[in-house]
Write a protein that holds these residues in place. Structure first.
Motif, PDB file in Angstrom:
ATOM      1  N   THR A  26       0.780  -1.239   0.000  1.00 59.68           N
ATOM      2  CA  THR A  26       0.000   0.000   0.000  1.00 59.68           C
ATOM      3  C   THR A  26       0.811   1.288   0.000  1.00 59.68           C
ATOM      4  N   GLU A 119      -4.222   0.193  -6.765  1.00 56.19           N
ATOM      5  CA  GLU A 119      -5.466  -0.355  -7.312  1.00 56.19           C
ATOM      6  C   GLU A 119      -5.831  -1.721  -6.727  1.00 56.19           C
ATOM      7  N   THR A 120      -4.850  -2.488  -6.257  1.00 60.61           N
ATOM      8  CA  THR A 120      -5.144  -3.792  -5.664  1.00 60.61           C
ATOM      9  C   THR A 120      -5.522  -3.687  -4.191  1.00 60.61           C
ATOM     10  N   GLU A 122      -8.144  -3.131  -2.556  1.00 62.79           N
ATOM     11  CA  GLU A 122      -9.579  -3.046  -2.804  1.00 62.79           C
ATOM     12  C   GLU A 122     -10.359  -2.496  -1.619  1.00 62.79           C
ATOM     13  N   VAL A 125      -9.917   1.330  -1.783  1.00 65.52           N
ATOM     14  CA  VAL A 125     -10.628   1.893  -2.930  1.00 65.52           C
ATOM     15  C   VAL A 125     -12.129   1.895  -2.654  1.00 65.52           C
ATOM     16  N   GLN A 129     -14.468   5.275  -2.185  1.00 61.43           N
ATOM     17  CA  GLN A 129     -15.624   5.464  -3.056  1.00 61.43           C
ATOM     18  C   GLN A 129     -16.904   5.588  -2.236  1.00 61.43           C
ATOM     19  N   ILE A 135     -12.398   7.845  -8.788  1.00 57.75           N
ATOM     20  CA  ILE A 135     -11.120   7.655  -9.465  1.00 57.75           C
ATOM     21  C   ILE A 135     -11.109   8.581 -10.676  1.00 57.75           C
ATOM     22  N   THR A 138      -5.636   6.646 -13.458  1.00 61.60           N
ATOM     23  CA  THR A 138      -4.794   5.569 -12.927  1.00 61.60           C
ATOM     24  C   THR A 138      -3.477   5.602 -13.680  1.00 61.60           C
ATOM     25  N   VAL A 151       1.465  -2.766 -10.521  1.00 54.02           N
ATOM     26  CA  VAL A 151       0.035  -2.450 -10.558  1.00 54.02           C
ATOM     27  C   VAL A 151      -0.136  -0.937 -10.627  1.00 54.02           C
ATOM     28  N   GLY A 152      -1.335  -0.514 -10.939  1.00 52.93           N
ATOM     29  CA  GLY A 152      -1.622   0.909 -11.084  1.00 52.93           C
ATOM     30  C   GLY A 152      -1.840   1.623  -9.768  1.00 52.93           C
ATOM     31  N   LEU A 153      -1.634   2.926  -9.831  1.00 51.44           N
ATOM     32  CA  LEU A 153      -1.953   3.818  -8.717  1.00 51.44           C
ATOM     33  C   LEU A 153      -3.098   4.725  -9.149  1.00 51.44           C
ATOM     34  N   HIS A 154      -4.191   4.684  -8.394  1.00 55.73           N
ATOM     35  CA  HIS A 154      -5.329   5.550  -8.675  1.00 55.73           C
ATOM     36  C   HIS A 154      -5.082   6.938  -8.081  1.00 55.73           C
TER      37      HIS A 154
END
Length: 163
Positions: A26, A119-120, A122, A125, A129, A135, A138, A151-154
């Protein structure tokens, strides 16, 4: 109770702070930080603030909040969160998140921007939300997750005022 973090609180924050960073899922903090280096990174000076959520003398989580950028970008806030392993899934993150949103509203910020939500992650995220963040972009493969690889970063945003 959510209150400003004191110097004495760090002894309880550091173990879960370090555990979260070492997990590699994280936060992109360096893995070799000393307790003092980590405290210097986590403790936000005014006009920002670092808080802890404490129950029965035990610190269950901590959050930082304040301007996302200095000067002409200081009307948009940001924040970071850490919750102890023993307290996960018990509403600590939500309570800290609600506190941070209200703190930014009370301080007159126009929005809150999270720059790098993995993004992982969850649970985070979903929580953000649920609190009204969306978002807005990303960055692909911007985070090297220990479990998932690149992995992506939002980038997430919560407007606090209309317009």
């Amino acid at each position: 109770m959510i209150r400003p973090m004191t110097e004495e609180d760090w002894a309880q924050v550091w173990p879960f702070w370090d555990e979260i960073v070492q997990a590699g899922e994280t936060y992109a903090y360096p893995l070799d930080l000393t307790s003092e280096q980590a405290r210097a990174l986590w403790t936000v000076p005014p006009p920002g603030q670092t808080v802890v959520l404490e129950e029965d003398g035990t610190i269950l989580g901590s959050a930082t909040m304040g301007p996302n950028r200095p000067g002409r970008g200081s009307h948009v806030g940001t924040a970071s969160f850490m919750v102890s392993g023993a307290a996960r899934g018990k509403g600590v993150g939500r309570r800290l998140g609600e506190h941070v949103v209200q703190w930014h509203r009370d301080a007159g910020f126009r929005a809150i921007q999270f720059n790098a939500v993995v993004e992982t992650n969850e649970a985070a995220v979903h929580l953000w939300q649920a609190l009204g963040f969306r978002i807005i972009g990303t960055v692909p493969e911007a985070f090297d997750s220990r479990a998932h690889g690149l992995v992506g970063l939002h980038v997430m945003l919560l407007p606090l005022v209309e317009g």
